[in-house]
Design an enzyme around this catalytic site. Sequence first.
Site, short mmCIF file in Angstrom:
data_model
loop_
_atom_site.label_atom_id
_atom_site.label_comp_id
_atom_site.label_asym_id
_atom_site.label_seq_id
_atom_site.Cartn_x
_atom_site.Cartn_y
_atom_site.Cartn_z
N HIS A 268 0.87 -1.27 0.04
CA HIS A 268 -0.04 -0.10 0.10
C HIS A 268 0.76 1.24 -0.14
O HIS A 268 1.86 1.28 0.69
CB HIS A 268 -1.00 0.01 1.21
CG HIS A 268 -0.20 -0.10 2.60
ND1 HIS A 268 -0.44 -1.09 3.51
CD2 HIS A 268 0.81 0.85 3.12
CE1 HIS A 268 0.32 -0.84 4.66
NE2 HIS A 268 1.14 0.48 4.32
N HIS B 191 -1.44 4.19 10.19
CA HIS B 191 -0.14 4.83 10.23
C HIS B 191 -0.28 5.95 11.15
O HIS B 191 0.21 6.95 10.74
CB HIS B 191 0.32 5.31 8.91
CG HIS B 191 0.52 4.10 7.89
ND1 HIS B 191 -0.37 3.32 7.44
CD2 HIS B 191 1.60 3.57 7.44
CE1 HIS B 191 0.09 2.40 6.55
NE2 HIS B 191 1.37 2.48 6.76
N HIS C 141 10.91 -1.70 2.22
CA HIS C 141 10.99 0.07 2.26
C HIS C 141 11.23 0.80 3.59
O HIS C 141 11.06 0.29 4.61
CB HIS C 141 9.69 0.67 1.61
CG HIS C 141 8.31 0.58 2.29
ND1 HIS C 141 7.74 -0.63 2.70
CD2 HIS C 141 7.50 1.66 2.55
CE1 HIS C 141 6.68 -0.25 3.47
NE2 HIS C 141 6.43 0.92 3.50
N GLU D 205 6.13 -4.11 7.54
CA GLU D 205 4.82 -4.37 7.37
C GLU D 205 4.58 -5.66 6.52
O GLU D 205 3.25 -6.02 6.53
CB GLU D 205 4.23 -3.14 6.44
CG GLU D 205 4.15 -2.07 7.13
CD GLU D 205 4.09 -0.62 5.96
OE1 GLU D 205 3.68 0.47 6.35
OE2 GLU D 205 3.86 -1.02 4.72
C1 DHB Z 1 5.09 5.04 1.38
C2 DHB Z 1 4.89 3.46 1.49
C3 DHB Z 1 4.06 3.02 2.82
O1 DHB Z 1 3.69 1.71 3.18
C4 DHB Z 1 3.35 4.03 3.50
O2 DHB Z 1 2.31 3.71 4.28
C5 DHB Z 1 3.59 5.36 3.33
C6 DHB Z 1 4.42 5.94 2.32
C7 DHB Z 1 5.79 5.46 0.31
O3 DHB Z 1 6.89 4.70 -0.42
O4 DHB Z 1 5.79 6.36 -0.22
FE FE Z 2 2.57 1.58 5.07
#
Ligand code: DHB
Ligand code: FE
Length: 279
Positions: free
Chosen positions: A12, A59, A193, A240
């Site tokens: 997401h 979040h 990420h 996540e």
């Molecule tokens: C991004 C990825 C995420 O899982 C999130 O919750 C907010 C931002 C991103 O890559 O920008």
């Molecule tokens: Fe996220």
Amino acid sequence: MATIVGSITTSHVPAIGGAIAKKRQQEPYWKPFFDGFSAARDWLATVKPDVAVVVYNDHGLNFFLDKMPTFAVGAAPEYRNADEGWGIPALPPHRGDLDLSWHLIESLVAEEFDITTCQEMLIDHAFALPMELLWPGPAPCPVRTVPVCINTVQFPLPTPARCFKLGLAIGRAIESWDSDARVVIVGTGGLSHQLDGQRAGFINREFDLLFMEKLVGDPLWVTRYSIPDLVELTGTQGVELLMWLTARGALPGDVNKVHSNYHVPISNTATGLMVLESI
Ligand code: DHB
Ligand code: FE
């Protein structure tokens, strides 16, 4: 009793909401990501679920640092999306399924999961955007929903083994639900990420692809890693992937991979998508 039709696990990223609002799906940056979803939608058209249990991580919209449940389950008639500050338009609310919510809550508590029950719950991009990708508007979403929220924001986080056990308990709860409903498990988050700090932009393609492969036939493989290990291997937000593990735990027996897609990057994220069903 209810039937579990399978699971869809996906990343997401808030920017997806902007791309949908601006109709950018066919642009070269977005196309490899959006194209991955047509096979998932085709599968949904075949298995025809009535309800989605959506395992995701909030979040900071519904829960903030002052009160942070490890596991929370929604028990509301409706779940509203709201502005999180990303500048993307809010999506329409999702219908709940109170009967499954309370059955799930009762089953999980009986199995000694001390969850937080939420009779009001705002859903953030992690719930609303994957659902929009799977059942695009403007038609109303055809499935009722039950949110299951797992803390990945404030340490300590639940271990991978605990999340897998939660998934097993969710699966048992659905299979003991006195209903003829067909239920799909949706898990959203990951893959690798890191949004901030010295390693911002960190992505680990090798780990992600191995994780996706192992999730099919050997989901306990990832439980060898602690949360700090996973932060090291996948970035601070890569944890996540616990949502994928939980969703996989809910599937009875051995599973087949129906479809998968992996594309790097969307925004700062290595995006994955996988459809699994029990054999
Ligand atoms: C991004 C990825 C995420 O899982 C999130 O919750 C907010 C931002 C991103 O890559 O920008
Ligand atoms: Fe996220």
